[in-house]
Design a protein around this motif. Sequence first.
Motif, mmCIF file in Angstrom:
data_model
loop_
_atom_site.group_PDB
_atom_site.id
_atom_site.type_symbol
_atom_site.label_atom_id
_atom_site.label_comp_id
_atom_site.label_asym_id
_atom_site.label_seq_id
_atom_site.Cartn_x
_atom_site.Cartn_y
_atom_site.Cartn_z
ATOM 1 N N THR A 154 0.728 -1.282 -0.056
ATOM 2 C CA THR A 154 0.073 -0.021 -0.018
ATOM 3 C C THR A 154 1.003 1.209 0.003
ATOM 4 O O THR A 154 1.961 1.120 0.056
ATOM 5 C CB THR A 154 -0.954 0.107 1.149
ATOM 6 O OG1 THR A 154 -0.144 -0.001 2.442
ATOM 7 C CG2 THR A 154 -1.701 -1.216 1.191
ATOM 8 N N HIS A 155 0.281 2.525 -0.051
ATOM 9 C CA HIS A 155 1.110 3.865 -0.387
ATOM 10 C C HIS A 155 0.746 4.686 0.800
ATOM 11 O O HIS A 155 -0.587 4.589 1.073
ATOM 12 C CB HIS A 155 0.884 4.057 -1.702
ATOM 13 C CG HIS A 155 1.481 3.406 -2.644
ATOM 14 N ND1 HIS A 155 2.619 2.965 -2.819
ATOM 15 C CD2 HIS A 155 0.707 2.646 -3.626
ATOM 16 C CE1 HIS A 155 2.828 2.067 -3.854
ATOM 17 N NE2 HIS A 155 1.713 1.691 -4.228
ATOM 18 N N PHE A 156 1.573 5.631 1.213
ATOM 19 C CA PHE A 156 1.321 6.390 2.429
ATOM 20 C C PHE A 156 0.274 7.448 1.839
ATOM 21 O O PHE A 156 -0.255 7.989 2.888
ATOM 22 C CB PHE A 156 2.590 7.108 2.904
ATOM 23 C CG PHE A 156 3.366 8.181 2.067
ATOM 24 C CD1 PHE A 156 2.594 9.264 1.889
ATOM 25 C CD2 PHE A 156 4.260 7.962 1.117
ATOM 26 C CE1 PHE A 156 3.203 10.183 0.951
ATOM 27 C CE2 PHE A 156 4.928 8.659 0.054
ATOM 28 C CZ PHE A 156 4.325 9.859 0.104
ATOM 29 N N ALA A 157 -0.002 7.809 0.618
ATOM 30 C CA ALA A 157 -0.965 8.609 0.235
ATOM 31 C C ALA A 157 -2.427 8.085 0.624
ATOM 32 O O ALA A 157 -3.358 9.032 0.940
ATOM 33 C CB ALA A 157 -0.846 9.138 -1.201
ATOM 34 N N PHE B 71 6.660 18.395 2.895
ATOM 35 C CA PHE B 71 5.768 18.145 2.036
ATOM 36 C C PHE B 71 4.364 17.943 2.355
ATOM 37 O O PHE B 71 4.172 17.118 3.440
ATOM 38 C CB PHE B 71 6.336 17.117 1.136
ATOM 39 C CG PHE B 71 7.895 17.343 0.455
ATOM 40 C CD1 PHE B 71 7.971 18.327 -0.621
ATOM 41 C CD2 PHE B 71 8.752 17.013 0.986
ATOM 42 C CE1 PHE B 71 8.866 18.682 -1.034
ATOM 43 C CE2 PHE B 71 10.011 17.158 0.501
ATOM 44 C CZ PHE B 71 10.164 17.971 -0.457
ATOM 45 N N GLY B 72 3.350 18.274 1.521
ATOM 46 C CA GLY B 72 2.087 17.808 2.079
ATOM 47 C C GLY B 72 1.732 16.372 1.067
ATOM 48 O O GLY B 72 2.728 15.781 0.760
ATOM 49 N N VAL B 73 0.647 16.034 1.237
ATOM 50 C CA VAL B 73 0.248 14.568 0.574
ATOM 51 C C VAL B 73 -0.923 14.789 -0.451
ATOM 52 O O VAL B 73 -2.048 15.383 0.121
ATOM 53 C CB VAL B 73 0.046 13.368 1.448
ATOM 54 C CG1 VAL B 73 -1.189 13.916 2.564
ATOM 55 C CG2 VAL B 73 -0.011 12.179 1.069
ATOM 56 N N THR B 74 -0.847 14.115 -1.546
ATOM 57 C CA THR B 74 -2.293 14.141 -2.354
ATOM 58 C C THR B 74 -2.787 12.519 -2.164
ATOM 59 O O THR B 74 -2.368 11.850 -2.586
ATOM 60 C CB THR B 74 -1.657 14.112 -3.822
ATOM 61 O OG1 THR B 74 -1.061 15.375 -4.122
ATOM 62 C CG2 THR B 74 -2.843 14.094 -4.827
ATOM 63 N N VAL C 20 2.905 15.559 -2.500
ATOM 64 C CA VAL C 20 3.353 14.574 -2.895
ATOM 65 C C VAL C 20 2.302 13.032 -3.074
ATOM 66 O O VAL C 20 1.401 13.363 -2.126
ATOM 67 C CB VAL C 20 4.706 13.941 -2.592
ATOM 68 C CG1 VAL C 20 5.638 15.215 -2.540
ATOM 69 C CG2 VAL C 20 4.435 13.564 -0.983
ATOM 70 N N ALA C 21 2.523 12.220 -4.043
ATOM 71 C CA ALA C 21 1.610 11.155 -4.211
ATOM 72 C C ALA C 21 2.266 9.796 -3.891
ATOM 73 O O ALA C 21 1.560 9.037 -3.378
ATOM 74 C CB ALA C 21 0.904 11.198 -5.552
ATOM 75 N N THR C 22 3.585 9.743 -3.975
ATOM 76 C CA THR C 22 4.235 8.449 -3.939
ATOM 77 C C THR C 22 5.511 8.530 -3.065
ATOM 78 O O THR C 22 6.064 9.880 -3.141
ATOM 79 C CB THR C 22 4.553 7.700 -5.086
ATOM 80 O OG1 THR C 22 5.587 8.609 -5.912
ATOM 81 C CG2 THR C 22 3.247 7.658 -6.035
ATOM 82 N N PHE C 23 6.044 7.698 -2.511
ATOM 83 C CA PHE C 23 7.230 7.744 -1.678
ATOM 84 C C PHE C 23 8.439 8.092 -2.637
ATOM 85 O O PHE C 23 9.305 8.851 -2.239
ATOM 86 C CB PHE C 23 7.413 6.593 -0.912
ATOM 87 C CG PHE C 23 8.535 6.768 0.135
ATOM 88 C CD1 PHE C 23 8.140 7.274 1.268
ATOM 89 C CD2 PHE C 23 9.721 6.219 -0.023
ATOM 90 C CE1 PHE C 23 9.220 7.864 2.495
ATOM 91 C CE2 PHE C 23 10.824 6.393 1.047
ATOM 92 C CZ PHE C 23 10.355 7.139 2.281
ATOM 93 N N GLN C 24 8.558 7.622 -3.774
ATOM 94 C CA GLN C 24 9.619 7.900 -4.520
ATOM 95 C C GLN C 24 9.481 9.305 -4.925
ATOM 96 O O GLN C 24 10.496 10.087 -5.157
ATOM 97 C CB GLN C 24 9.725 6.866 -5.850
ATOM 98 C CG GLN C 24 9.804 5.383 -5.630
ATOM 99 C CD GLN C 24 11.217 5.260 -5.239
ATOM 100 O OE1 GLN C 24 11.927 6.229 -5.066
ATOM 101 N NE2 GLN C 24 11.496 4.023 -4.413
ATOM 102 N N GLU C 25 8.352 10.046 -5.328
ATOM 103 C CA GLU C 25 8.183 11.204 -5.424
ATOM 104 C C GLU C 25 8.872 12.085 -4.501
ATOM 105 O O GLU C 25 9.544 13.184 -4.640
ATOM 106 C CB GLU C 25 6.816 11.716 -5.909
ATOM 107 C CG GLU C 25 6.642 13.102 -6.303
ATOM 108 C CD GLU C 25 4.853 13.417 -6.506
ATOM 109 O OE1 GLU C 25 4.685 14.485 -6.780
ATOM 110 O OE2 GLU C 25 4.260 12.275 -6.689
#
Length: 308
Positions: free
Chosen positions: A133-136, A199-202, A230-235
């Motif tokens: 899963t992803h943190f967004a 950073f914020g999150v999308t 940001v939307a992903t951790f790599q981003e």
Amino acid sequence: MDRVRVLERHELEAFLVLAEELHFGRTAERLRLSQARVSQTISRLERRIGAPLFERTSRRVALTPLGVQLRDDLEPLHREMGEAVARAVAAARGVAGVLRVGFLGAGAGELTSAVLDAFRTANPGCEIQMRETHFADPLGPLRAGEVDVLVTRLPVREPDLTVGPVVLSEPRVLAVPARHRFARRQQVSLEDLARETVFGVTGPAPDYWWDFHVPRFTPSGRPVRRGQDVATFQELLALVAAGQGVSPVAASVERYYARPDIAFVPFDDAPATDVAVVWRTAGATARVRAFAQAAGEAVAANGGPARF
């Protein structure tokens, strides 16, 4: 044939444990019996076999050639019997089938391997399917029914979700560009964030979840400036490397996402970030309960949550 017919399971278990330990005291502890009882059981088994299985002296215990042969013949049969019983129990409990497990990040996926191993051992009839899963949107796949149980970072304060055992606890570090003024420091504090851009999150991650991991205010109440969402951790890592801001992250990030253009500086005052097992309260199936039980048992066997 008559001798084989009267062999009892507790005799075979005593033999296999002693063949592994080669020590009567440790064998007695594992079987929760007295040493005298173990010795009597092995002697009775040897009489029924018709020859010694162990060589005993005051200093050592060793298998005889016949004992080695019997051990090699019995071990796979004993294991298969145990697995057959476990499959039958799992089917009776409704545990057989597929359990879909979501996990957040590479660190959580690897460091919860003890939980997965414990579950597979206790429930060999259940297949585990893993999904990252992803943190967004850390809770989205669970809410959507795409996974049955989630191994994710806390906090989780949702009325429809149950938080189970904490399986991992680790410190946090600040990810900064390699040429940042903090990069050569031994440590930073949450107050230092007041001078930086984070950073914020999308995505639909709960506000309290994101605020814990990237606070809006320092402990003294100073605001922390928010930059690009940001939307992903790599981003996130790409923006840190480009000098667009800094970000608090779990210490395991340095191991799994290390790159030469980012430095990771330990916090001296940030609370630890914990990883726990979470599931939908209304979706607590037998498989989910068995997974939570395996997680609790793995944590207890480890003396507490794994530490990074």
